[in-house]
Design a protein around this motif. Structure first.
Motif, PDB file in Angstrom:
ATOM      1  N   PRO A  23      53.546  58.256  25.852  1.00  0.00           N
ATOM      2  CA  PRO A  23      52.277  58.576  25.189  1.00  0.00           C
ATOM      3  C   PRO A  23      51.311  59.235  26.162  1.00  0.00           C
ATOM      4  O   PRO A  23      51.592  59.330  27.353  1.00  0.00           O
ATOM      5  CB  PRO A  23      51.761  57.200  24.774  1.00  0.00           C
ATOM      6  N   GLU A  24      50.183  59.688  25.661  1.00  0.00           N
ATOM      7  CA  GLU A  24      49.157  60.263  26.541  1.00  0.00           C
ATOM      8  C   GLU A  24      48.355  59.107  27.113  1.00  0.00           C
ATOM      9  O   GLU A  24      47.505  58.522  26.450  1.00  0.00           O
ATOM     10  CB  GLU A  24      48.311  61.251  25.749  1.00  0.00           C
ATOM     11  N   PHE A  72      60.806  48.780  16.639  1.00  0.00           N
ATOM     12  CA  PHE A  72      59.935  49.664  17.418  1.00  0.00           C
ATOM     13  C   PHE A  72      60.256  49.508  18.905  1.00  0.00           C
ATOM     14  O   PHE A  72      59.375  49.461  19.762  1.00  0.00           O
ATOM     15  CB  PHE A  72      58.452  49.338  17.149  1.00  0.00           C
ATOM     16  N   HIS A  73      61.545  49.375  19.196  1.00  0.00           N
ATOM     17  CA  HIS A  73      61.985  49.238  20.586  1.00  0.00           C
ATOM     18  C   HIS A  73      61.708  50.532  21.359  1.00  0.00           C
ATOM     19  O   HIS A  73      61.673  51.624  20.775  1.00  0.00           O
ATOM     20  CB  HIS A  73      63.495  48.934  20.609  1.00  0.00           C
ATOM     21  N   ALA A  74      61.555  50.397  22.678  1.00  0.00           N
ATOM     22  CA  ALA A  74      61.219  51.536  23.541  1.00  0.00           C
ATOM     23  C   ALA A  74      62.129  52.747  23.350  1.00  0.00           C
ATOM     24  O   ALA A  74      61.704  53.887  23.547  1.00  0.00           O
ATOM     25  CB  ALA A  74      61.267  51.082  24.996  1.00  0.00           C
ATOM     26  N   THR A  75      63.379  52.514  22.960  1.00  0.00           N
ATOM     27  CA  THR A  75      64.320  53.629  22.817  1.00  0.00           C
ATOM     28  C   THR A  75      64.168  54.357  21.482  1.00  0.00           C
ATOM     29  O   THR A  75      64.822  55.375  21.266  1.00  0.00           O
ATOM     30  CB  THR A  75      65.775  53.126  22.937  1.00  0.00           C
ATOM     31  N   LYS A  76      63.352  53.814  20.587  1.00  0.00           N
ATOM     32  CA  LYS A  76      63.164  54.449  19.277  1.00  0.00           C
ATOM     33  C   LYS A  76      62.114  55.558  19.385  1.00  0.00           C
ATOM     34  O   LYS A  76      61.202  55.466  20.217  1.00  0.00           O
ATOM     35  CB  LYS A  76      62.709  53.417  18.233  1.00  0.00           C
ATOM     36  N   LEU A  77      62.203  56.547  18.516  1.00  0.00           N
ATOM     37  CA  LEU A  77      61.249  57.659  18.655  1.00  0.00           C
ATOM     38  C   LEU A  77      59.821  57.199  18.397  1.00  0.00           C
ATOM     39  O   LEU A  77      58.876  57.754  18.935  1.00  0.00           O
ATOM     40  CB  LEU A  77      61.623  58.830  17.736  1.00  0.00           C
ATOM     41  N   LEU A  85      51.713  56.366  16.926  1.00  0.00           N
ATOM     42  CA  LEU A  85      51.729  56.831  15.529  1.00  0.00           C
ATOM     43  C   LEU A  85      50.964  58.154  15.390  1.00  0.00           C
ATOM     44  O   LEU A  85      51.291  58.981  14.546  1.00  0.00           O
ATOM     45  CB  LEU A  85      51.123  55.748  14.622  1.00  0.00           C
ATOM     46  N   LYS A  86      49.977  58.359  16.263  1.00  0.00           N
ATOM     47  CA  LYS A  86      49.192  59.601  16.197  1.00  0.00           C
ATOM     48  C   LYS A  86      50.054  60.823  16.526  1.00  0.00           C
ATOM     49  O   LYS A  86      49.703  61.937  16.176  1.00  0.00           O
ATOM     50  CB  LYS A  86      48.035  59.547  17.218  1.00  0.00           C
ATOM     51  N   PHE A  87      51.154  60.596  17.257  1.00  0.00           N
ATOM     52  CA  PHE A  87      51.960  61.730  17.719  1.00  0.00           C
ATOM     53  C   PHE A  87      53.266  61.883  16.932  1.00  0.00           C
ATOM     54  O   PHE A  87      54.110  62.686  17.295  1.00  0.00           O
ATOM     55  CB  PHE A  87      52.285  61.560  19.211  1.00  0.00           C
ATOM     56  N   ILE A  88      53.397  61.087  15.879  1.00  0.00           N
ATOM     57  CA  ILE A  88      54.703  61.017  15.225  1.00  0.00           C
ATOM     58  C   ILE A  88      55.165  62.376  14.676  1.00  0.00           C
ATOM     59  O   ILE A  88      56.329  62.736  14.816  1.00  0.00           O
ATOM     60  CB  ILE A  88      54.731  59.896  14.147  1.00  0.00           C
ATOM     61  N   HIS A  89      54.232  63.149  14.120  1.00  0.00           N
ATOM     62  CA  HIS A  89      54.658  64.435  13.540  1.00  0.00           C
ATOM     63  C   HIS A  89      55.128  65.394  14.630  1.00  0.00           C
ATOM     64  O   HIS A  89      56.136  66.093  14.458  1.00  0.00           O
ATOM     65  CB  HIS A  89      53.544  65.051  12.701  1.00  0.00           C
ATOM     66  N   GLN A  90      54.398  65.368  15.751  1.00  0.00           N
ATOM     67  CA  GLN A  90      54.777  66.190  16.903  1.00  0.00           C
ATOM     68  C   GLN A  90      56.190  65.818  17.396  1.00  0.00           C
ATOM     69  O   GLN A  90      57.017  66.673  17.640  1.00  0.00           O
ATOM     70  CB  GLN A  90      53.802  65.827  18.015  1.00  0.00           C
ATOM     71  N   ILE A  91      56.412  64.518  17.512  1.00  0.00           N
ATOM     72  CA  ILE A  91      57.703  64.030  18.030  1.00  0.00           C
ATOM     73  C   ILE A  91      58.837  64.432  17.089  1.00  0.00           C
ATOM     74  O   ILE A  91      59.873  64.932  17.509  1.00  0.00           O
ATOM     75  CB  ILE A  91      57.662  62.487  18.200  1.00  0.00           C
ATOM     76  N   ILE A  92      58.598  64.224  15.789  1.00  0.00           N
ATOM     77  CA  ILE A  92      59.658  64.533  14.818  1.00  0.00           C
ATOM     78  C   ILE A  92      59.924  66.032  14.791  1.00  0.00           C
ATOM     79  O   ILE A  92      61.079  66.465  14.762  1.00  0.00           O
ATOM     80  CB  ILE A  92      59.284  64.005  13.415  1.00  0.00           C
ATOM     81  N   SER A  93      58.862  66.813  14.842  1.00  0.00           N
ATOM     82  CA  SER A  93      59.090  68.252  14.746  1.00  0.00           C
ATOM     83  C   SER A  93      59.861  68.752  15.982  1.00  0.00           C
ATOM     84  O   SER A  93      60.747  69.596  15.867  1.00  0.00           O
ATOM     85  CB  SER A  93      57.755  68.928  14.479  1.00  0.00           C
ATOM     86  N   HIS A  94      59.582  68.181  17.148  1.00  0.00           N
ATOM     87  CA  HIS A  94      60.355  68.552  18.343  1.00  0.00           C
ATOM     88  C   HIS A  94      61.826  68.118  18.174  1.00  0.00           C
ATOM     89  O   HIS A  94      62.745  68.892  18.453  1.00  0.00           O
ATOM     90  CB  HIS A  94      59.749  67.912  19.593  1.00  0.00           C
ATOM     91  N   ASN A  95      62.014  66.878  17.696  1.00  0.00           N
ATOM     92  CA  ASN A  95      63.390  66.383  17.518  1.00  0.00           C
ATOM     93  C   ASN A  95      64.158  67.223  16.498  1.00  0.00           C
ATOM     94  O   ASN A  95      65.352  67.447  16.640  1.00  0.00           O
ATOM     95  CB  ASN A  95      63.383  64.925  17.049  1.00  0.00           C
ATOM     96  N   GLN A  96      63.453  67.661  15.468  1.00  0.00           N
ATOM     97  CA  GLN A  96      64.119  68.470  14.444  1.00  0.00           C
ATOM     98  C   GLN A  96      64.566  69.805  15.055  1.00  0.00           C
ATOM     99  O   GLN A  96      65.662  70.290  14.772  1.00  0.00           O
ATOM    100  CB  GLN A  96      63.179  68.711  13.262  1.00  0.00           C
ATOM    101  N   SER A  97      63.713  70.364  15.923  1.00  0.00           N
ATOM    102  CA  SER A  97      64.130  71.637  16.520  1.00  0.00           C
ATOM    103  C   SER A  97      65.291  71.393  17.483  1.00  0.00           C
ATOM    104  O   SER A  97      66.201  72.215  17.572  1.00  0.00           O
ATOM    105  CB  SER A  97      62.956  72.380  17.149  1.00  0.00           C
TER     106      SER A  97
END
Ligand code: T4K
Length: 396
Positions: free
Chosen positions: A31-32, A198-203, A257-269
């Motif tokens: 996280p930031e 919500f373990h550390a290894t989960k996105l 949770l604030k970064f979830i869309h960013q994370i998913i969009s990176h993972n999708q790419s």
């Protein structure tokens, strides 16, 4: 034209690795920190560290809002969340469960005194095969525990039909499925209850943590008591346990949770780049993900046509600092189960085959288009020279 040379592979003494640092499955999202540090110092200033504090309450509400579910009970990890859900439903006897999963899914049943009945999976999705579930039903069956493996919904329509027809409880282990959708709706409102990790290894993580989400007011109220020693108004009214999530974990979760869309969009790419890079490699199948998912797992199957076994490929990649993971060992063949009546004379051919073939690849923040192209090119070069490599590995 690739300049690949077998002797350059680190496993055979090559001097350079593909990556100078480790790229592993499960590397946590970072996280930031600055904002997070402020949130955490607020916790210490208030001096309220756990026991349903304000951050925990905000976290639970944020999960409900995000997933569009009625109740969220946040707990200390996904395994505890599973056990609490099973206890709250007061199940008895047998529960049908896949063997192709993380052991926690099945251990939770045993810890609740339930008998796991292992069931085979669909080779296409890796999720419980509904026709196989139907064959496992007995008069002692009380529930089906489906797993949304790799984030894909586990045949909810067919399983719900079966559960209704036989008056069974239906619960989902959604440890992989946070922020995943099925038919346009977030996973979270299926069955009696769904359980996240919500373990550390989960996105999406809270260091350690988990949650049970449900649409049932009655179940939520029982779960809240069970999670806090069975207390209701300061008195123990049930045989509860301590499964509470602390304020710092809740703050990390709320922050992530604030970064979830960013994370998913990176993972999708990342998924798309793997798709492109692996497309024409004989014997490599990338699990097709067809819905709006979180893309946290890049799942390959390594088939005979590849020319090397999955474990050989894993070993070569590992020496190149690419730490792919061979999830999952079939639970029914693991030590706690293989010699028990749970696994006696049991054959689950799809599960047992997948367990030899599956290799999960690194993704997330650490990966980008260029790195994925290098990984895919390496997998392709290895396949081109599979015969020679196999011989050298044997001689090694
Ligand atoms: N149901 C299902 C279907 C699950 O997959 C899980 C957990 C559960 C239930 C239970 O939920 P929890 O009780 O765990 O909340 C990891 C996770 O520990 C586990 O949570 C997860 N599933 C499973 C799929 O993955 P391992 O045995 O692979 O963990 P480990 O320590 O080998 O780490 C995996 C990779 O992550 C390594 O390459 C190193 C990297 N890593 C790990 C940690 C902890 C890091 O880079 N940093 C870290 O802090 O189980």
């Amino acid at each position: 034209m690739s300049k690949f040379n077998i002797a350059d592979l680190n496993i055979f003494g090559g001097e350079k690795t593909t990556f100078s640092s480790i790229h592993a499955v499960g590397t946590p999202q970072t996280p930031e920190y600055e904002q997070l540090y402020q949130d955490i110092s607020g916790i210490f200033e208030r001096n309220w560290l756990t026991n349903s504090g304000p951050v925990l309450q905000a976290f639970e509400q944020a999960i409900c809002d995000y997933l569009q579910v009625k109740h969220c009970i946040a707990v200390c990890n996904g395994t505890m969340a599973l056990m609490l859900a099973l206890k709250a439903l007061e199940l008895q006897g047998e529960v049908i469960v896949p063997s192709f999963t993380f052991p926690a899914t099945v251990h939770a049943l045993e810890w609740c005194g339930l008998k796991p009945v292992f069931c085979d999976v669909d080779p296409r999705t890796h999720n419980l095969a509904p026709h196989a579930v139907a064959e496992k039903l007995t008069p002692a069956t009380s529930a089906i525990l489906g797993v949304h493996l790799w984030g894909q919904a586990c045949a909810p329509e067919a399983l719900s039909e079966l559960a209704q027809a036989h008056q069974l409880a239906l619960i989902y282990d959604a440890a992989h499925a946070f922020a995943c959708q099925h038919r346009g709706e977030f996973i979270g409102a299926l069955g009696e209850a769904e359980v996240f990790s919500f373990h550390a290894t989960k996105l999406f993580h809270s260091l350690e943590g988990g949650a049970i989400v449900t649409q049932s007011d009655a179940l939520a109220s029982v779960l809240r008591q069970l999670n806090n020693f069975g207390f209701q108004d300061g008195k123990a009214v049930r045989l509860g346990i301590n499964g509470k999530m602390n304020e710092i974990s809740a703050a990390v979760g709320l922050h992530n949770l604030k970064f979830i869309h960013q994370i998913i969009s990176h993972n999708q790419s990342c998924y798309t780049h793997y798709q492109e890079g692996l497309r024409d490699i004989p014997g490599v199948r990338l699990l097709e993900l067809t819905e709006e998912l979180n893309f946290q797992y890049i799942v390959l199957e390594i088939h005979a046509e590849y020319g090397l076994e999955r474990n050989q490929l894993k070993q070569i990649l590992s020496a190149e600092n690419i730490l792919a993971k061979p999830y999952f060992d079939p639970v029914h063949l693991s030590a706690p189960y293989r010699e028990s009546s749970r696994a006696e004379n049991l054959s689950l051919p799809v599960t047992e085959k997948l367990a030899q073939q599956v290799l999960v690849m690194p993704t997330g923040q650490q990966m980008d288009e260029k790195k994925i192209a290098r990984v895919c090119e390496l997998i392709s070069d290895i396949q081109d020279h599979a015969g020679d490599i196999a011989r050298r590995l044997q001689a090694h």
